[in-house]
Design a protein around this motif. Sequence first.
Motif, short mmCIF file in Angstrom:
data_model
loop_
_atom_site.label_atom_id
_atom_site.label_comp_id
_atom_site.label_asym_id
_atom_site.label_seq_id
_atom_site.Cartn_x
_atom_site.Cartn_y
_atom_site.Cartn_z
N GLY A 81 33.73 -33.28 22.07
CA GLY A 81 33.00 -34.02 21.06
C GLY A 81 31.73 -33.28 20.66
N THR B 238 33.88 -37.67 18.47
CA THR B 238 33.25 -38.43 19.56
C THR B 238 33.78 -38.04 20.93
N SER B 239 35.07 -37.66 21.02
CA SER B 239 35.60 -37.35 22.36
C SER B 239 36.61 -36.20 22.38
N HIS C 103 41.92 -40.38 23.22
CA HIS C 103 40.58 -40.17 23.78
C HIS C 103 40.66 -39.65 25.22
N GLU D 69 27.24 -42.67 16.83
CA GLU D 69 28.66 -42.35 16.91
C GLU D 69 29.48 -43.49 16.31
N ALA E 3 37.63 -40.00 16.41
CA ALA E 3 37.97 -39.62 17.78
C ALA E 3 37.69 -38.16 18.08
N PHE F 59 40.29 -46.65 19.36
CA PHE F 59 38.85 -46.70 19.19
C PHE F 59 38.06 -46.35 20.45
N GLY F 60 38.73 -45.80 21.44
CA GLY F 60 38.05 -45.27 22.60
C GLY F 60 37.59 -46.31 23.60
N SER G 245 37.40 -38.53 27.00
CA SER G 245 36.34 -39.48 27.34
C SER G 245 36.35 -39.68 28.85
N TRP H 10 33.30 -44.57 16.46
CA TRP H 10 34.56 -44.27 17.13
C TRP H 10 35.73 -44.80 16.32
N CYS I 285 40.26 -43.80 15.30
CA CYS I 285 41.23 -42.79 14.89
C CYS I 285 42.25 -43.43 13.94
#
Length: 266
Positions: free
Chosen positions: A126, A92-93, A244, A136, A89, A211-212, A247, A138, A140
């Motif tokens: 990110g 990625t974001s 996230h 990527e 996480a 997981f976004g 995002s 994703w 956490c």
Amino acid sequence: MPPSKLKLAIAIHKLTSCSGCQLAFLNQGVVLLDLLNKVEIKHFIEGGINNVNADVDIAFVEGSVSTPEDLERAQHIRQRSKLVVSIGACATSGGIQALRNLSDENWLQAVYAKPEFVSSLQHSTGVAEHIKVDFELWGCPITVQQMNHFIQQLLLGSKPKPAGEKLCMDCKRQQQVCVLVTQQAPCLGPVVRTGCGALCPTFGRACYGCFGPSEQPNCDSLANRFAGLGMVSAEIAHRFAAIHSHSQPFRDQFHRWQIIHAKEVE
């Protein structure tokens, strides 16, 4: 064992993070021994290998860009790597630390007695916002299975396909009772990508969105459903402001419901 020159050279780097996603490598157990026949780890401080200047085929990067040093290191990693893969996480974001992006308040002054001694960027973002990222992962944190599957795809010469399927599909395959419908719980499953195996709904809890956002998430519709369940605007905003929060789909919902909340309290 194949000659070393035929192995993929990889590095695992850490920026601002808790180091949890790096455990997806170490927690592979005996599978890791088989993996080491196919790859050569050039840098992995958590695994006892320190060579930040190594040139590699694949660099896995955990952590957000939260400090000037993070930004400098991310650029350095890009120069030394053929492929860059952001994992978790934070990478990625922006991760939990990206919650500070949602406020104009100076969080350093609010938390630290001597904020002038803390070197930090205004925002936590990110890795892909600063350098080219090829893939990527994703989550956490990300899972051992997720990492294994990704590496095996690369070793077979195929292009890994990003996971974007919604968590609800996992629940249906496992024949789980929908907590959003039966418990009126504020579950993010309809807008979150799968990856955890629907862990929280399996135990009767609403999904927190580890997981976004999934592909084409209809966050407007889900947020309106939360309002229909009786949640007030501030609660809805905070539901999207978690792991996230930076995002785009979740950030948009946070600001949307913050504006509604501000009008309600006027």
